[in-house]
Design a protein around this motif. Structure first.
Motif, PDB file in Angstrom:
ATOM      1  N   MET A   8       0.799  -1.183   0.000  1.00  0.00           N
ATOM      2  CA  MET A   8       0.000   0.000   0.000  1.00  0.00           C
ATOM      3  C   MET A   8       0.846   1.253   0.000  1.00  0.00           C
ATOM      4  O   MET A   8       0.426   2.246  -0.572  1.00  0.00           O
ATOM      5  N   ASN A   9       1.960   1.213   0.627  1.00  0.00           N
ATOM      6  CA  ASN A   9       2.854   2.353   0.620  1.00  0.00           C
ATOM      7  C   ASN A   9       3.325   2.683  -0.790  1.00  0.00           C
ATOM      8  O   ASN A   9       3.540   3.825  -1.121  1.00  0.00           O
ATOM      9  N   TYR A  10       3.460   1.632  -1.585  1.00  0.00           N
ATOM     10  CA  TYR A  10       3.943   1.823  -2.944  1.00  0.00           C
ATOM     11  C   TYR A  10       2.905   2.620  -3.757  1.00  0.00           C
ATOM     12  O   TYR A  10       3.246   3.504  -4.506  1.00  0.00           O
ATOM     13  N   ARG A  11       1.593   2.287  -3.604  1.00  0.00           N
ATOM     14  CA  ARG A  11       0.537   2.982  -4.333  1.00  0.00           C
ATOM     15  C   ARG A  11       0.446   4.446  -3.887  1.00  0.00           C
ATOM     16  O   ARG A  11       0.255   5.333  -4.703  1.00  0.00           O
ATOM     17  N   ALA A  12       0.481   4.708  -2.613  1.00  0.00           N
ATOM     18  CA  ALA A  12       0.402   6.084  -2.109  1.00  0.00           C
ATOM     19  C   ALA A  12       1.578   6.903  -2.607  1.00  0.00           C
ATOM     20  O   ALA A  12       1.428   8.067  -2.984  1.00  0.00           O
ATOM     21  N   ALA A  13       2.741   6.327  -2.626  1.00  0.00           N
ATOM     22  CA  ALA A  13       3.927   7.029  -3.110  1.00  0.00           C
ATOM     23  C   ALA A  13       3.807   7.315  -4.603  1.00  0.00           C
ATOM     24  O   ALA A  13       4.319   8.309  -5.099  1.00  0.00           O
ATOM     25  N   PHE A  14       3.103   6.446  -5.338  1.00  0.00           N
ATOM     26  CA  PHE A  14       2.935   6.632  -6.778  1.00  0.00           C
ATOM     27  C   PHE A  14       1.881   7.698  -7.087  1.00  0.00           C
ATOM     28  O   PHE A  14       2.072   8.553  -7.944  1.00  0.00           O
ATOM     29  N   TRP A  15       0.731   7.682  -6.393  1.00  0.00           N
ATOM     30  CA  TRP A  15      -0.381   8.584  -6.687  1.00  0.00           C
ATOM     31  C   TRP A  15      -0.218   9.976  -6.068  1.00  0.00           C
ATOM     32  O   TRP A  15      -0.803  10.939  -6.566  1.00  0.00           O
ATOM     33  N   PHE A  16       0.532  10.117  -5.025  1.00  0.00           N
ATOM     34  CA  PHE A  16       0.683  11.418  -4.370  1.00  0.00           C
ATOM     35  C   PHE A  16       1.282  12.467  -5.320  1.00  0.00           C
ATOM     36  O   PHE A  16       0.718  13.547  -5.466  1.00  0.00           O
ATOM     37  N   PRO A  17       2.403  12.209  -5.995  1.00  0.00           N
ATOM     38  CA  PRO A  17       2.955  13.224  -6.908  1.00  0.00           C
ATOM     39  C   PRO A  17       2.008  13.515  -8.086  1.00  0.00           C
ATOM     40  O   PRO A  17       1.897  14.662  -8.524  1.00  0.00           O
ATOM     41  N   ILE A  18       1.313  12.507  -8.560  1.00  0.00           N
ATOM     42  CA  ILE A  18       0.389  12.731  -9.677  1.00  0.00           C
ATOM     43  C   ILE A  18      -0.781  13.606  -9.212  1.00  0.00           C
ATOM     44  O   ILE A  18      -1.210  14.521  -9.909  1.00  0.00           O
ATOM     45  N   GLY A  19      -1.322  13.351  -8.054  1.00  0.00           N
ATOM     46  CA  GLY A  19      -2.397  14.168  -7.496  1.00  0.00           C
ATOM     47  C   GLY A  19      -1.940  15.594  -7.249  1.00  0.00           C
ATOM     48  O   GLY A  19      -2.685  16.557  -7.490  1.00  0.00           O
ATOM     49  N   LEU A  20      -0.719  15.741  -6.740  1.00  0.00           N
ATOM     50  CA  LEU A  20      -0.157  17.066  -6.492  1.00  0.00           C
ATOM     51  C   LEU A  20       0.007  17.836  -7.808  1.00  0.00           C
ATOM     52  O   LEU A  20      -0.343  19.026  -7.891  1.00  0.00           O
ATOM     53  N   LEU A  21       0.479  17.189  -8.862  1.00  0.00           N
ATOM     54  CA  LEU A  21       0.620  17.827 -10.171  1.00  0.00           C
ATOM     55  C   LEU A  21      -0.744  18.217 -10.748  1.00  0.00           C
ATOM     56  O   LEU A  21      -0.898  19.296 -11.328  1.00  0.00           O
ATOM     57  N   ALA A  22      -1.743  17.358 -10.585  1.00  0.00           N
ATOM     58  CA  ALA A  22      -3.089  17.657 -11.074  1.00  0.00           C
ATOM     59  C   ALA A  22      -3.668  18.864 -10.325  1.00  0.00           C
ATOM     60  O   ALA A  22      -4.306  19.740 -10.929  1.00  0.00           O
ATOM     61  N   ALA A  23      -3.470  18.935  -9.021  1.00  0.00           N
ATOM     62  CA  ALA A  23      -3.959  20.059  -8.235  1.00  0.00           C
ATOM     63  C   ALA A  23      -3.267  21.352  -8.655  1.00  0.00           C
ATOM     64  O   ALA A  23      -3.901  22.407  -8.780  1.00  0.00           O
ATOM     65  N   LEU A  24      -1.955  21.301  -8.881  1.00  0.00           N
ATOM     66  CA  LEU A  24      -1.216  22.481  -9.336  1.00  0.00           C
ATOM     67  C   LEU A  24      -1.667  22.922 -10.724  1.00  0.00           C
ATOM     68  O   LEU A  24      -1.795  24.128 -10.992  1.00  0.00           O
ATOM     69  N   ALA A  25      -1.937  21.969 -11.617  1.00  0.00           N
ATOM     70  CA  ALA A  25      -2.419  22.308 -12.959  1.00  0.00           C
ATOM     71  C   ALA A  25      -3.787  22.982 -12.866  1.00  0.00           C
ATOM     72  O   ALA A  25      -4.061  23.992 -13.542  1.00  0.00           O
ATOM     73  N   GLY A  26      -4.684  22.449 -12.037  1.00  0.00           N
ATOM     74  CA  GLY A  26      -6.008  23.047 -11.844  1.00  0.00           C
ATOM     75  C   GLY A  26      -5.910  24.438 -11.240  1.00  0.00           C
ATOM     76  O   GLY A  26      -6.631  25.359 -11.646  1.00  0.00           O
ATOM     77  N   LEU A  27      -5.025  24.608 -10.258  1.00  0.00           N
ATOM     78  CA  LEU A  27      -4.834  25.905  -9.626  1.00  0.00           C
ATOM     79  C   LEU A  27      -4.292  26.936 -10.622  1.00  0.00           C
ATOM     80  O   LEU A  27      -4.749  28.074 -10.660  1.00  0.00           O
ATOM     81  N   SER A  28      -3.329  26.528 -11.452  1.00  0.00           N
ATOM     82  CA  SER A  28      -2.774  27.472 -12.425  1.00  0.00           C
ATOM     83  C   SER A  28      -3.814  27.834 -13.491  1.00  0.00           C
ATOM     84  O   SER A  28      -3.874  28.977 -13.944  1.00  0.00           O
ATOM     85  N   LEU A  29      -4.673  26.898 -13.890  1.00  0.00           N
ATOM     86  CA  LEU A  29      -5.742  27.183 -14.835  1.00  0.00           C
ATOM     87  C   LEU A  29      -6.744  28.166 -14.222  1.00  0.00           C
ATOM     88  O   LEU A  29      -7.157  29.140 -14.867  1.00  0.00           O
ATOM     89  N   TRP A  30      -7.122  27.942 -12.977  1.00  0.00           N
ATOM     90  CA  TRP A  30      -8.039  28.842 -12.282  1.00  0.00           C
ATOM     91  C   TRP A  30      -7.434  30.239 -12.159  1.00  0.00           C
ATOM     92  O   TRP A  30      -8.100  31.241 -12.370  1.00  0.00           O
ATOM     93  N   LEU A  31      -6.139  30.315 -11.822  1.00  0.00           N
ATOM     94  CA  LEU A  31      -5.453  31.594 -11.693  1.00  0.00           C
ATOM     95  C   LEU A  31      -5.411  32.344 -13.017  1.00  0.00           C
ATOM     96  O   LEU A  31      -5.590  33.563 -13.056  1.00  0.00           O
ATOM     97  N   GLN A  32      -5.222  31.643 -14.109  1.00  0.00           N
ATOM     98  CA  GLN A  32      -5.174  32.274 -15.427  1.00  0.00           C
ATOM     99  C   GLN A  32      -6.508  32.963 -15.725  1.00  0.00           C
ATOM    100  O   GLN A  32      -6.542  34.103 -16.168  1.00  0.00           O
TER     101      GLN A  32
END
Length: 190
Positions: free
Chosen positions: A1-25
């Motif tokens: 389970m640690n392996y899955r969390a370590a894999f999805w955390f950076p992807i989720g963080l990148l998706a949140a940053l992409a959404g935030l930058s789109l909203w800011l634009q």
């Protein structure tokens, strides 16, 4: 389970940053002004210390127009003038000078609107002497030599003061048509 969390955390963080930058634009962009095309009323060029002279076919000056600052707008092809100064010359050697706080030139350049404190001085070079007109709006059609307003105007000349609700003036024929609640005070020479 640690392996899955370590894999999805950076992807989720990148998706949140992409959404935030789109909203800011979208949040930072100015809302569109104008019609269905969404065009904005933005000056495409600005000229300071503007001066133009119109001449007749023989090269004689018909009128001049100057302004401290001129802005042309591409969306409606109009021009805004800051502190415009317009002078029209008649065939008898006289002139009409108009100054105001702001001015606007139509897209075809055939109409000039003066607003703010408008002061017109007609210098006839004859016994009548100069005539001064003040109003807050004046429409000028240079090719027809017409100057008109539908707003209250004060006309002052040698021995005469006139109040009118509207007027029309021809700079070539020297005719002045006054309408709407005209009041005149005249003091003859003694």
């Amino acid at each position: 389970m640690n392996y899955r969390a370590a894999f999805w955390f950076p992807i989720g963080l990148l998706a949140a940053l992409a959404g935030l930058s789109l909203w800011l634009q979208y949040a930072v962009q100015a809302p569109s002004t104008g019609g269905p095309g969404g065009s904005k009323h933005i000056a495409d060029y600005i000229v300071e210390n503007f001066h133009a002279t119109r001449t007749d076919i023989t090269g004689k000056t018909e009128n001049t127009l100057s302004a401290h600052k001129t802005q042309h707008f591409l969306d409606d092809d109009t021009t805004e003038l800051e502190a415009p100064d317009f002078t029209a010359f008649d065939k008898q050697g006289g002139s009409v000078n108009i100054r105001s706080a702001r001015g606007y030139v139509s897209s075809k350049g055939d109409v000039i609107i003066f607003t703010g404190k408008v002061v017109l001085v007609r210098d006839l070079h004859d016994a009548q002497g100069p005539l001064t007109l003040t109003t807050d709006y004046l429409k000028v059609i240079p090719k027809q030599h017409l100057m008109l307003t539908n707003r209250p105007a004060l006309i002052q000349g040698k021995n005469i003061v006139i109040h009118a609700g509207a007027l029309q003036m021809n700079s070539q024929t020297r005719e002045l048509l006054l309408t709407h609640h005209v009041k005149t005070h005249y003091e003859p020479n003694h």
